[in-house]
Design a protein around this motif. Structure first.
Motif: not given
Length: 254
Positions: A180, A183, A137-138, A170, A162-164, A159-160
């Motif tokens: 950071d 995931e 991402e992204a 993770s 809490k996006k999936l 993905r970062k």
């Protein structure tokens, strides 16, 4: 705005991961040249081209000594690299003073340069039995899906937090200040699959390193990482743990 990027194409010849030379290699070099994976770089500007050894990210046991190199003139340069480089806009002092931002949105507006970018990656990875293209991402989401479709692989978004929506695994990585995570959905990949990790740019290398670790934790063989742009002064490739890195354009980070 005039781009300050240099042209750069890293290619592989005898790497057992790739077998026979890629179409990109065949375009650029005569058959008399022999070189190891990621050991030769073509760096060009508007007036000259020179060859120099490129520091390999592979271990010494996997990387034979560089044995031959020769000067080439501009007629042997793949014109696609120049087109890609000139389509990338450099924006000074964004997002903060001192940063030379490599803006790939102008590349996406140039349909020929965008197609050239995808074609170069597809030529390298076609027929290499890659079943997963993992996009970071992204902007890895921009380049990853067309490559995956062209080589017959599935696309997996990295993905970062809490996006999936589903169950995820993770991997945490360090930032300049703090940490950071990246995931991936549980079950998106299977042990033994061969993966390509793709992003638009490698700077410090933290995100790509996390993506590699995340895939390898579930038994995936990460064949290589690929980016359109590298900022070599930030030494991101040194964080990849010996994993091969393929890039098209060398940019300037400051």
């Amino acid at each position: 705005m005039q781009s300050s990027s240099k042209f750069l194409l890293c290619s592989s010849n005898s790497n057992p991961l790739f077998g026979s030379p890629s179409a990109v290699t065949a375009t650029l070099l005569p058959s008399c040249l022999r070189f190891p994976p990621l050991s030769l770089t073509i760096i060009a500007n508007s007036s000259s081209i020179r060859f120099k050894p490129l520091r390999s990210t592979a271990s010494s046991s996997d990387s034979p000594q560089f044995t031959e190199m020769a000067s080439k003139d501009s007629k042997d340069q793949d014109p696609r690299i120049a087109r890609i480089s000139s389509a990338i806009r450099i924006i000074p002092d964004f997002p903060k003073p001192g940063i030379m931002f490599q803006d790939i949105t102008t590349l996406l507006l140039d349909t020929k340069a965008f197609k050239d970018t995808i074609d170069l990656f597809v030529e390298r990875y076609r027929d290499q039995n890659i079943s997963v293209v993992a996009g970071v991402e992204a902007r890895g989401f921009i380049f990853g899906p067309p490559i995956a479709l062209a080589i017959g692989a599935k696309f997996v978004p990295m993905r970062k937090p809490k996006k999936l929506p589903g169950e995820v695994i993770s991997e945490e990585y360090s930032l300049e200040y703090g940490t950071d995570k990246i995931e991936m959905h549980v079950g998106a990949v299977q042990p033994g699959e061969r993966a390509l990790v793709i992003d638009d740019l490698i700077a410090t290398g933290g995100t790509l390193c996390a993506a590699i670790k995340l895939l390898e934790r579930v038994g995936v063989n990460v064949v290589e990482c690929a980016c359109v742009i590298e900022l070599p002064e930030l030494k991101g490739r040194e964080k990849l743990g010996g994993k091969s890195l393929f890039i098209l354009v060398e940019g300037e980070g400051a």
